[in-house]
Write a protein that holds these residues in place. Structure first.
Motif: not given
Length: 237
Positions: A94-99, A122-139
């Motif tokens: 399948h095709h993988y993309t993210n936002r 304390s300072k921490v690094f924070h990331s928030l990412i949506v992972h998509l499979e065939n343009e559908t969010p899965i995580q």
């Protein structure tokens, strides 16, 4: 001398090939056991074994009186290993993309500080990412990283590489902790996952270590209808 593979595997490979090439989409009724047995010159029992295993693996579903149909497979991750979600998706053909929604340095809340073994604030690094499979969010992946371990984390283009790849290259994982629970999500999370707020989700809390260094803390939220978690154990004694 190479052993000839069992005949039922030949049938499975044929069925999987038709599915993976899009010839048999979700909902397609596959040929009956009798037809497969005739086409492959095997017994009906052999054809039944091939189909039964694909049903167990989630590729097919039986409907009494109607036949056997191609089913929509849920995305799947292991509970006992940590894999790159991009590779998991591509491994299914399948095709993988993210936002990338957020990538920032923040003050650690009391909970985040506790999970990372740091001081509150304390300072921490924070990331928030949506992972998509065939343009559908899965995580939806929300991750907190100790800046001391990956100082360049905020400069990385996460549209081309996943946080998992970055962390594993810098600090090979030696220990993991997983906690899984069923949850209902807030409106913002539901919107990012393209689900109603009433839809059940699976949330995995993951902490990873490299030897004695606690590297990251992540909250991984999956729509329950699109995802499953798998665990396997083998007795080696």
């Amino acid at each position: 001398m190479a052993r000839t593979p069992p005949r039922y595997l030949e049938i499975q490979q044929y069925i999987l090939s038709r599915i993976q090439h899009g010839d048999w989409p979700t909902g397609h009724r596959i040929p009956a056991e009798e037809r497969l047995a005739e086409d492959f010159n095997v017994s009906r029992m052999t054809a039944n074994k091939a189909i039964r295993e694909l049903v167990q693996r989630g590729y097919l579903t039986r409907q009494p009186g109607a036949g056997t149909f191609v089913t929509e497979r849920k995305a799947e991750s292991s509970l006992v290993e940590v894999h790159n979600i991009a590779e998991e998706v591509r491994g299914r053909g399948h095709h993988y993309t993210n936002r990338v929604l957020q990538l920032e340095a923040i003050d650690a809340s009391e909970d985040v500080a506790l999970q990372l073994g740091m001081r509150h604030g304390s300072k921490v690094f924070h990331s928030l990412i949506v992972h998509l499979e065939n343009e559908t969010p899965i995580q939806l992946e929300e991750r907190y990283v100790n800046p001391r371990h990956v100082p360049g984390y905020l400069d990385i283009d996460f549209t081309t590489i996943t946080p998992h790849q970055v962390l594993i290259e810098a600090w090979p994982i030696t220990d993991i902790e997983h906690i899984v629970e069923a949850v209902l999500v807030d409106t913002a999370t539901a919107q990012e996952l393209s689900i109603p707020t009433s839809a059940p989700c699976l949330r995995m809390t993951r902490r990873t270590w490299s030897h004695d260094q606690l590297i990251s803390y992540a909250l991984l939220t999956h729509p329950g209808e699109r995802y499953k978690l798998r665990s396997a154990w083998r007795d080696t004694h």
